[in-house]
Design a protein around this motif. Structure first.
Motif, PDB file in Angstrom:
ATOM      1  N   UNK A   5      10.684  10.267 -49.182  1.00 26.41           N
ATOM      2  CA  UNK A   5      11.999  10.380 -49.809  1.00 26.41           C
ATOM      3  C   UNK A   5      11.896  11.166 -51.116  1.00 26.41           C
ATOM      4  N   UNK A   6      12.855  12.032 -51.322  1.00 24.98           N
ATOM      5  CA  UNK A   6      12.882  12.841 -52.530  1.00 24.98           C
ATOM      6  C   UNK A   6      13.755  12.165 -53.588  1.00 24.98           C
ATOM      7  N   UNK A   7      13.320  12.251 -54.822  1.00 26.65           N
ATOM      8  CA  UNK A   7      14.108  11.746 -55.922  1.00 26.65           C
ATOM      9  C   UNK A   7      13.950  12.698 -57.098  1.00 26.65           C
ATOM     10  N   UNK A   8      14.926  12.719 -57.983  1.00 28.78           N
ATOM     11  CA  UNK A   8      14.818  13.577 -59.154  1.00 28.78           C
ATOM     12  C   UNK A   8      13.610  13.188 -60.004  1.00 28.78           C
ATOM     13  N   UNK A   9      13.118  14.119 -60.812  1.00 28.48           N
ATOM     14  CA  UNK A   9      11.974  13.842 -61.666  1.00 28.48           C
ATOM     15  C   UNK A   9      12.274  12.709 -62.646  1.00 28.48           C
ATOM     16  N   UNK A  10      13.407  12.731 -63.289  1.00 35.21           N
ATOM     17  CA  UNK A  10      13.807  11.672 -64.228  1.00 35.21           C
ATOM     18  C   UNK A  10      15.172  11.151 -63.808  1.00 35.21           C
ATOM     19  N   UNK A  11      15.357   9.847 -63.930  1.00 38.92           N
ATOM     20  CA  UNK A  11      16.629   9.222 -63.554  1.00 38.92           C
ATOM     21  C   UNK A  11      17.088   8.300 -64.654  1.00 38.92           C
ATOM     22  N   UNK A  12      18.386   8.109 -64.715  1.00 33.00           N
ATOM     23  CA  UNK A  12      18.918   7.050 -65.571  1.00 33.00           C
ATOM     24  C   UNK A  12      18.765   5.742 -64.793  1.00 33.00           C
ATOM     25  N   UNK A  13      18.929   4.644 -65.477  1.00 32.04           N
ATOM     26  CA  UNK A  13      18.849   3.337 -64.806  1.00 32.04           C
ATOM     27  C   UNK A  13      19.904   3.252 -63.712  1.00 32.04           C
ATOM     28  N   UNK A  14      21.106   3.706 -64.011  1.00 31.59           N
ATOM     29  CA  UNK A  14      22.187   3.642 -63.038  1.00 31.59           C
ATOM     30  C   UNK A  14      21.874   4.492 -61.805  1.00 31.59           C
ATOM     31  N   UNK A  15      21.336   5.711 -62.009  1.00 33.30           N
ATOM     32  CA  UNK A  15      20.960   6.565 -60.881  1.00 33.30           C
ATOM     33  C   UNK A  15      19.874   5.916 -60.031  1.00 33.30           C
ATOM     34  N   UNK A  16      18.894   5.312 -60.705  1.00 33.67           N
ATOM     35  CA  UNK A  16      17.809   4.650 -59.990  1.00 33.67           C
ATOM     36  C   UNK A  16      18.329   3.508 -59.135  1.00 33.67           C
ATOM     37  N   UNK A  17      19.172   2.651 -59.692  1.00 32.78           N
ATOM     38  CA  UNK A  17      19.680   1.499 -58.947  1.00 32.78           C
ATOM     39  C   UNK A  17      20.458   1.945 -57.718  1.00 32.78           C
TER      40      UNK A  17
END
Length: 63
Positions: A5-17
């Motif tokens: 699975x791809x995810x952005x390099x850095x995330x906010x807490x809200x994006x992560x959840x």
């Protein structure tokens, strides 16, 4: 071949959840970065419990 699975390099807490809800495995969020968590095993849990049991009396005596 296994798709990762791809995810952005850095995330906010809200994006992560929001992102984690869509994943099949568990992840750990640390300062905007996401790391896959390994699954625990029964022997691993036994080792952790034995270590805790051995250390507890020494730590409690110090308050």
């Amino acid at each position: 071949m296994i798709a990762i699975p791809q995810q952005p390099q850095k995330m906010t807490v809200e994006e992560y959840l929001e992102w984690e809800l869509q994943q099949d495995v568990r992840y750990e969020y640390v300062n905007g970065e996401v790391f896959a968590m390994t699954g625990g095993t029964i022997p691993h849990n036994d080792i952790a419990l034995n270590l805790y049991s051995a250390l507890r009396p020494h730590l409690r005596s110090r308050g």
